[in-house]
Design an enzyme around this catalytic site. Structure first.
Site, PDB file in Angstrom:
ATOM      1  NE  ARG A   1      -0.354  -0.589   4.895  1.00 18.12           N
ATOM      2  CZ  ARG A   1      -0.869  -0.616   6.125  1.00 18.12           C
ATOM      3  NH1 ARG A   1      -2.143  -0.381   6.313  1.00 18.12           N
ATOM      4  NH2 ARG A   1      -0.107  -0.879   7.162  1.00 18.12           N
TER       5      ARG A   1
ATOM      6  CG  ASP B   1       0.832   6.008   4.507  1.00 20.58           C
ATOM      7  OD1 ASP B   1       0.094   5.003   4.567  1.00 20.58           O
ATOM      8  OD2 ASP B   1       1.707   6.278   5.352  1.00 20.58           O
TER       9      ASP B   1
ATOM     10  NE  ARG C   1       5.642  10.002   4.997  1.00 19.29           N
ATOM     11  CZ  ARG C   1       4.392   9.964   5.471  1.00 19.29           C
ATOM     12  NH1 ARG C   1       3.561   8.984   5.116  1.00 19.29           N
ATOM     13  NH2 ARG C   1       3.975  10.897   6.304  1.00 19.29           N
TER      14      ARG C   1
END
Lengths: 249, 249
Positions: free
Chosen positions: B51, B53, B199
């Protein structure tokens, strides 16, 4: 009164163009709202180098306004950028003589137009270029570009809806393009542009690229001085106002 | 049943991430809706490489689904692109063996992260990069990158909210960056990535660039295996899933 010149950029995707229109989100309206806040409710009018249509972008747009506020140019820039939405940005601010006019003093404008010319769409460029997958004869298009350069009456290549009075003669310093991978970048520089002129020129160049027109037809179409002889206007999202030049620069 | 592998790209700006969530616009939901239309109402489940975000983009995302429909891959591509919204695009489709799995068969993923590191914002990159105007020590950051490369337990550099079971050991083939004008482009390639891992690594590299951490601190932080020792997660819009590789390629 001080006269302030603002150099801004904006992403035109979510604007109904530059010019104020009742009930619509426009660039001018956002800037005037921000200036009104700085001036504690006093309404401030801005004058730009020209308007841009819905979906058209500006890497460089120039405008001026008058103020009695004694802010430094750096403070003006910070205050406006803090108040403006994130799809408008003030790049530079300077004080100009009281007879400076952001529209009437322009000596040269540059526009760029981007086309994705390949088999695949690019989702990241959908709002910033025109996706045109059909085969193009780039040699013929280069020849056609040369017919646009120089001094011409551009009546055939401006919107019939244009309300502009006066001469439709303009001088184009440059009409050219280059291809990098699947992207065509067109550069148009001139002393002035009529309404929809860049997008109608791009539409005609694409007609040349597809063999619907010959490069020599451009000469004929310029002489006709009638918009009805020219094909469709290229869509807005490929168009970027790239630079605005003034006498003193 | 045929198993189909789809390579798509999407602009994450207007999605609440990849994965289906009730009441939210997600990439998976748009694809499953399009597939359901092709299958005349029959609900089709897709499986992606992983996935992404809210706000994260994909230049290349890979997914698979099963179908009894006998469409050619070219017809599949046309049908899906006609049904999908313009911020998702199907680049390629191929039939794969029935034991292919878009997630479990991944052998390498590549992410890129973009930072605008200069005095001025760029409105055209606001949704595709992180605007970070502060001065950065690029030499220290390059040294810090090298500590991330290789095989490590990345517990400290993954979200504490992660529900993933099993080993947090991953192998990073490349952690590097280059600067072009005001833009930093980070490249991270590895055999797998934990939740928020890229990140959090970028956040730590920015701490090194600002002198809040030394490059050697990265080694210490990896050994701690505790997310609480590491600083903030860099924002989503700079992150792009760039490539997904499988065994058979």
């Amino acid at each position: 009164m001080r006269r302030i010149n603002c150099i801004i950029s904006y992403d035109g995707t979510n604007f109904s163009g530059y010019q104020v229109q009742p009930g619509k989100r426009t660039v001018q309206d956002e800037i005037e709202k921000a200036l009104t806040k700085v001036h504690k409710g006093q309404s401030i009018r801005v004058h730009a180098s020209g308007r841009t249509d819905t979906g058209v972008h500006a890497k460089v747009q120039s405008l001026h306004f008058e103020t009695e506020f004694q802010l430094s140019t750096e403070s003006w820039k910070k205050a406006l950028n803090a108040l403006l939405p994130n799809d408008i940005y003030v790049n530079a601010i300077k004080e100009v003589p009281s007879d400076f006019h952001a529209r009437y003093d322009v000596i040269e404008k540059e526009y760029r137009y981007y086309i994705i010319n390949g088999p695949e769409k690019d989702v990241f460029k959908r709002n910033y270029s025109y996706y045109f997958p059909y085969k193009l004869d780039l040699i013929a298009m280069e020849e056609a570009c040369r017919y646009f350069q120089g001094t011409h009456d551009f009546t055939s290549f401006s919107s019939a809806k244009s309300t502009a009075k006066g001469s439709k003669v303009r001088h184009l310093y440059e009409v050219s393009f280059s291809k990098k991978e699947n992207e065509l970048e067109f550069i148009l520089r001139g002393n002035g542009f009529l309404y929809n002129m860049v997008r109608i020129i791009i539409g005609a160049l694409l007609d040349v690229g597809q063999g619907k027109l010959t490069p020599q037809d451009i000469k004929f179409l310029l002489e006709k001085k009638d918009r009805r002889f020219v094909g469709v206007t290229a869509p807005p999202q490929g168009l970027h106002l790239w630079n605005v030049k003034y006498k003193q620069e």
